[in-house]
Enzyme design. Structure first.
Site, PDB file in Angstrom:
ATOM      1  N   SER A 144      -2.357   1.527   1.221  1.00 51.02           N
ATOM      2  CA  SER A 144      -1.999   0.956   2.520  1.00 51.02           C
ATOM      3  C   SER A 144      -1.015   1.818   3.302  1.00 51.02           C
ATOM      4  O   SER A 144      -1.041   1.837   4.536  1.00 51.02           O
ATOM      5  CB  SER A 144      -1.436  -0.451   2.341  1.00 51.02           C
ATOM      6  OG  SER A 144      -0.361  -0.448   1.425  1.00 51.02           O
ATOM      7  N   HIS A 195       4.847   0.994   3.804  1.00 49.80           N
ATOM      8  CA  HIS A 195       4.128   0.962   5.081  1.00 49.80           C
ATOM      9  C   HIS A 195       4.867   1.771   6.145  1.00 49.80           C
ATOM     10  O   HIS A 195       4.247   2.503   6.929  1.00 49.80           O
ATOM     11  CB  HIS A 195       3.957  -0.483   5.548  1.00 49.80           C
ATOM     12  CG  HIS A 195       3.086  -1.295   4.637  1.00 49.80           C
ATOM     13  ND1 HIS A 195       3.003  -2.666   4.725  1.00 49.80           N
ATOM     14  CD2 HIS A 195       2.255  -0.933   3.627  1.00 49.80           C
ATOM     15  CE1 HIS A 195       2.153  -3.113   3.806  1.00 49.80           C
ATOM     16  NE2 HIS A 195       1.696  -2.071   3.134  1.00 49.80           N
TER      17      HIS A 195
END
Length: 301
Positions: A144, A195
């Site tokens: 991610s 992230h």
């Protein structure tokens, strides 16, 4: 090497179903190879998940640097894999055709490694700033972070306009930041720093020196040669329409993120149900060749 313990593997089955719906021939080679690698390492992990996640403690203190290579391509469960790979397919289809297979593969390699390095730097900085060693022990795994970097690059090549997050319009330039905060608020178990690292790597590429350094290092000038598939995909759209592919089960990218907020990156696989949007419609008045030419004009611009 043994298989990990898994449940029903519904996420893996859905991923396989949607890949075949899209058509393997329609997936550019670097995107397909990365997808296959992630699935293979989920089925046959190189090491247990606790030995592939990356942290300051494991990588820097204990010198286990190979985790930088392993962590992006291992996933906690089938839903973690599913949502990451669905999001990656959408980005890969756009970026690989825009940049060309060689440069996109190079971009993935650099982003995968650099996202982990930035993550370690941020966690080490927080450890010193907050005088709290727990930051150095937080272990991150999954693709991610790389996806956030790819989203920054994709928005860079498709500037302007708005995107919808949880039903609310957000300017594309701010979409990554809104998603970063929203995902962490609604699912605190996700790696906020992981992230954020991906976003920073994406910005280093689009606004900083990373792209220039990559070009110098590779000596490669034709990095924006578009990839052209062997046959025209059935999910074609007019250039002005945002792509919504059948492999997302009718979900726009924003709706994929809504679903991912609920189900992706959790320690235990959880099933989630998303409201499907309308499927993509094609203009029957356009010939296949006209659609192809319009796509190429969009990529050239």
């Amino acid at each position: 090497m043994r298989n990990r313990q898994r449940g029903s593997n519904l996420g893996l089955l859905l991923l396989a179903s949607q890949v075949f719906q899209l058509g393997i021939d329609n997936i550019p080679p670097a995107t397909l190879a990365t997808l296959v690698l992630n699935v293979y390492l989920f089925l046959f992990p190189f090491k247990p998940i606790l030995q592939t996640c990356v942290s300051v403690q494991q990588a820097y203190w204990f010198g286990d640097w190979h985790r930088l290579l392993l962590s992006p391509f291992h996933h906690v469960d089938d839903w973690h894999l599913y949502f990451n790979m669905v999001s990656f397919l959408w980005k890969g289809l756009n970026l690989e055709r825009r940049l060309g297979t060689t440069w996109f593969a190079y971009l993935l390699s650099v982003f995968s490694l650099l996202t982990g390095l930035v993550y370690l730097l941020l966690e080490a900085g927080l450890t010193e700033l907050m005088d709290d060693s727990s930051f150095s022990m937080q272990c991150a795994v999954g693709f991610s972070g790389v996806l956030f970097g790819l989203k920054v690059v994709n928005n860079h090549y498709n500037p302007g306009g708005v995107t919808y997050i949880m039903g609310f319009p957000v300017a594309k330039r701010y979409a990554c930041w809104v998603e970063l905060v929203l995902i962490h608020v609604m699912n605190p178990g996700t790696s906020f720093i992981g992230h954020l690292s991906g976003i920073l790597v994406g910005l280093l590429y689009t606004l900083g020196p990373l792209k220039t350094l990559m070009k110098l290092g590779a000596g490669y000038s034709g990095y924006e040669t578009p990839y052209t598939p062997n046959r025209t995909p059935y999910y074609g759209a007019e250039p002005s329409a945002p792509p919504q592919h059948s492999y997302t089960a009718g979900l726009s990218e924003q709706e994929q993120y809504e679903a991912a907020i609920v189900a992706s990156l959790q320690d235990q696989g959880r099933r989630t149900h998303s409201r499907p949007s309308g499927g993509l419609s094609t203009n029957s008045a356009l010939s296949i060749e006209e659609i192809r030419q319009r796509r190429l004009q969009r990529f050239d611009t």
